[in-house]
Design a protein around this motif. Structure first.
Motif, PDB file in Angstrom:
ATOM      1  N   LEU A 292       0.876  -1.245   0.134  1.00 20.56           N
ATOM      2  CA  LEU A 292      -0.105  -0.055   0.122  1.00 20.56           C
ATOM      3  C   LEU A 292       0.895   1.228   0.230  1.00 20.56           C
ATOM      4  N   ASP A 293       2.244   1.226   0.600  1.00 21.53           N
ATOM      5  CA  ASP A 293       2.960   2.478   0.662  1.00 21.53           C
ATOM      6  C   ASP A 293       4.326   1.766   0.979  1.00 21.53           C
ATOM      7  N   LYS A 294       5.261   3.047   1.029  1.00 20.64           N
ATOM      8  CA  LYS A 294       6.538   2.531   1.213  1.00 20.64           C
ATOM      9  C   LYS A 294       7.153   3.964   1.961  1.00 20.64           C
ATOM     10  N   ALA A 295       8.000   3.950   3.121  1.00 22.88           N
ATOM     11  CA  ALA A 295       8.561   5.059   3.323  1.00 22.88           C
ATOM     12  C   ALA A 295       9.900   4.742   4.170  1.00 22.88           C
ATOM     13  N   GLU A 296      10.814   5.906   4.221  1.00 24.22           N
ATOM     14  CA  GLU A 296      11.855   5.399   4.938  1.00 24.22           C
ATOM     15  C   GLU A 296      11.721   5.621   6.344  1.00 24.22           C
ATOM     16  N   GLY A 301      19.173   2.326   6.435  1.00 24.37           N
ATOM     17  CA  GLY A 301      19.051   0.837   5.899  1.00 24.37           C
ATOM     18  C   GLY A 301      17.800   0.216   6.445  1.00 24.37           C
ATOM     19  N   VAL A 302      16.795   0.744   7.277  1.00 24.16           N
ATOM     20  CA  VAL A 302      15.614   0.451   7.723  1.00 24.16           C
ATOM     21  C   VAL A 302      14.452   1.027   6.979  1.00 24.16           C
ATOM     22  N   GLY A 303      13.682   0.210   6.027  1.00 21.17           N
ATOM     23  CA  GLY A 303      12.384   0.898   5.422  1.00 21.17           C
ATOM     24  C   GLY A 303      11.234   0.329   6.071  1.00 21.17           C
ATOM     25  N   TRP A 338       2.149  -1.892   9.278  1.00 24.73           N
ATOM     26  CA  TRP A 338       3.344  -1.343   8.742  1.00 24.73           C
ATOM     27  C   TRP A 338       4.502  -2.391   9.047  1.00 24.73           C
ATOM     28  N   ALA A 339       5.203  -2.849   7.926  1.00 21.12           N
ATOM     29  CA  ALA A 339       6.404  -3.767   8.537  1.00 21.12           C
ATOM     30  C   ALA A 339       7.737  -2.946   8.579  1.00 21.12           C
ATOM     31  N   LEU A 340       8.693  -3.243   9.033  1.00 25.28           N
ATOM     32  CA  LEU A 340      10.260  -3.004   8.832  1.00 25.28           C
ATOM     33  C   LEU A 340      11.039  -4.035   8.005  1.00 25.28           C
ATOM     34  N   MET A 341      11.809  -3.439   7.018  1.00 21.71           N
ATOM     35  CA  MET A 341      12.606  -4.333   6.339  1.00 21.71           C
ATOM     36  C   MET A 341      13.787  -3.732   6.000  1.00 21.71           C
TER      37      MET A 341
END
Lengths: 343, 343, 343
Positions: A292-296, A301-303, A338-341
């Motif tokens: 649905l979305d992406k963010a810094e 290094g963690v998105g 939201w997940a962190l990767m």
């Protein structure tokens, strides 16, 4: 004097009140092993101390959803016993990892009430916090439920509805202290896809299916000390099938999503979620996701990646609602998180 | 030479003999987590290290009934393999908490024998002790069972029947070292009712029900290394239903009794118990309790409460026996025990 | 780009390649407790820290078969997803005990390939190693499987078949460091029979049976993070029965073999094994063993015994193959392994 817990009714909630939920819980490697026995969970950060240490953490935390279930389970005797429906979640945030040995307790602040026009029930909004033995809040979320009135003559309270964020911003998310994906091992994690490889709008069919059994969902639900009797007592429902705890479907779908999202390691935020249709033993749970979305995140290094996670029983992947705007009958869960990767 | 264990027959027991049961067992957070997954156990002292520390203990012990099951399970290959019926319990006392990391083994002193008039079987009384790795007895109880003779020509032994207390006195009970309910948190424990709030003769319907599954009771029974084949082998019984270990019903009922007896934290004494009717998968277990007695323990703030705990499948609560004095068909368990609670 | 794992096909394997399998796993008392809940495991060395310390070890290791399952489970996404059949095992050796707290990962060296004459599939041989957090190999074994080709036009690779030992010699076996059976307690172990009491050719009927349930085998298979969908998705097979992971049958049979082989404490070598017929929920697993060989290990007091372990569903014990040389329909497992026991 009746000694058993009758639960709270709509008229028993007052905005501003804090409910201290009972039965704190210490978690250990036992809960971790059971989580892996009950769900096909494979995210490496929660499976391996060595992998977690390679990511800057002291050890593998307890799965984020397991922490959620423990905190949620404690609220059931105070919030859910007389609830007619669990209506929604918002502003869920995981603030601290939960480690083996930690003891969790839960509190809920009543932040909103609205009596229904029929005068027989109302909606209650609570902000629940999970607190560890150091007094630190490890996670929090808002949920709202429709609760029956016991005394139909009780006056309607003043309606209070607090504005809730439809979606958390990336700046609301908390990256676990020390997390460092610099040396992230994509081979051991199971997939090569990093944050940059996912595109907004992309959909992923997680392929695998799990047929659920009564014994499993009851063991899971009890492990979280969730006491809602519909999950355990077959005599309450025609045909003898118990209603499966919605959180069981969440954990099953999240675990299945490993296949395509192996590097979406950490659940950091819960924007919302609907238990669209009930799940019963014998159903085969499958899952699909949409980016649905992406963010810094501000941490190098963690998105952050915002995902829709859909759990289904039968039906085609990527189908969600009918022309009438209602969830299709095979959709059990529509979760927005939201997940962190690793970027 | 046959290598497998044929079990002992009636003529193999001699009063005065001590049987050292095999397969010691180390318990950990894994057993604790499984206990909470298998039973809706919520007593805070066993759920939370922090709560237990607030009560003067170093950590949350393993549930008292789990300790009982571990000790009992070891006796099965030596006592129960050729038993026709488990007839009763008496003088059960929990003497030391069992901690994660402890290793338990069991011994049984043969204290009584009486051949039946038919010459084909007899009753054996044993006093079983659970011993930890420090050689300390953590619990003990007497049980008696009817056991088959193998050699019908074996002479009848001299009848020895030791007098057993029908009910333990409060002064027989052991309060765990360090236990201090001064700062007891009734909110976290889940109910406000203290020892003084219960009256002798009071009955409590614990309301909730749990429908049991084959997979669950087998996992529980195996966890205690109880090898009695009737619990596991569906081919032994018409209809394929396994006979559920009576201890599974005890633990389920005790856990359900939280609702109304949340502060009856510690099981300290077992006065007696009858497995009135068998339990099978598909049965929905409910429970009710009756306050049989109350006593002070000598430890300030710690009261003893003697409870009848009844597990049922169907039927009305608070019904127990018919006009013929026999247990009604829906009654599965009638247990008489002492618990410790804050005064 | 498809993000989910399609698995490897026959043409994707090259002799000499090392596959690093994903998702390392830390084991704890939780895995130990679950192993004892899922299987009637009673070998004292794995049940009791105190017993293990009496045998010279620092604590009770994780069951050898549990270690095998963890290592095997990791290979499934890379080896088994497109496998048509799991054909065999050889040269399996347990090299180091696995302790609670250890983290395991797996690697597989491709050591052989042979395309089938139909051009649609081929056999792949891999030597799999389980490695702990110190980089030590804790166990290794060879297995071979028939794997589908995806690209039927891919050229047939050069056939490479490495010679494998039909049976390990006793000198190939590794006795755990420090193991000392001098003070071995046969009473606590459960049986008096030492190595010298067994004769080559002797057969033992392990008597007990366990009827298996869907919930149990799925929990076990998930615990090992084995993702093969046939074990979980009832919709894949007519009648809705899931195919039970062959390793579940191995562990059940090995645990049942306690009754007659209680002192065959340690699994040290796997010579070979065949999953002769599938196992489904509702089957009642029984087991029998045959002593195939005996040898000294070089370590004083520690003997090696080579055993055939057969798991059956129905049928007479000690029957294995028909006149046509094929396994009888009630035989599910024929396993050939070395165990260590006190001499």
């Amino acid at each position: 004097m009746a000694k058993t817990n009758p639960g709270r009714f709509f008229e028993d909630y007052s905005v501003g009140e804090t409910i201290h939920h009972a039965v704190p819980r210490t978690v250990s490697g036992g809960e971790r092993a059971l989580y892996h026995a009950l769900y096909p969970a494979r995210h490496a950060l929660y499976s391996s101390d060595a992998f977690a240490q390679g990511c800057g953490l002291p050890a593998a935390p307890i799965d984020d959803m397991a922490a959620f279930h423990v905190v949620f389970g404690k609220t059931v005797p105070d919030i859910s016993l007389n609830a007619l429906a669990n209506l929604g979640y918002a502003e869920g945030r995981w603030l601290k990892p939960v480690w083996p040995g930690d003891t969790l307790r839960s509190t809920s602040d009543v932040i909103g009430v609205k009596q229904n026009s029929n005068g027989k029930s109302g909606v209650v909004w609570v902000r629940t916090k999970g607190v560890n033995q150091h007094g630190e809040v490890v996670l929090e979320y808002v949920r709202w439920a429709m609760v029956r009135k016991f005394d139909l003559d009780a006056p309607a309270p003043e309606t209070v509805i607090q504005e809730l964020k439809p979606v958390l911003e990336a700046s609301d998310l908390v990256v676990p202290e020390g997390l460092d994906f610099t040396g992230y091992d994509f081979t051991l994690a199971g997939e090569p896809h990093r944050w940059g490889d996912y595109e907004v709008g992309e959909v992923i069919d997680h392929v695998d299916g799990v047929t659920v059994e009564e014994a499993e969902h009851m063991m899971a639900t009890r492990l979280w000390q969730n006491t809602a009797k519909v999950h355990f007592d077959a005599s309450l429902r025609e045909g003898g099938k118990r209603l499966i705890y919605g959180g069981h479907v969440i954990s099953m779908a999240r675990a299945l999503s490993f296949n395509g999202l192996a590097n979406a390691q950490i659940v950091a935020g819960l924007n919302g979620g609907a238990h669209a249709n009930p799940c019963f033993a014998g159903d085969t749970i499958k899952a699909w996701s949409e980016v649905l979305d992406k963010a810094e995140t501000g941490v190098p290094g963690v998105g952050a990646i915002r995902l829709r996670l859909v759990a289904t029983k039968g039906g085609e992947p990527f189908t969600l609602k009918g022309e009438d705007g209602k969830y299709l009958p095979h959709v059990m869960l529509d979760l927005d998180y939201w997940a962190l990767m690793p970027m």
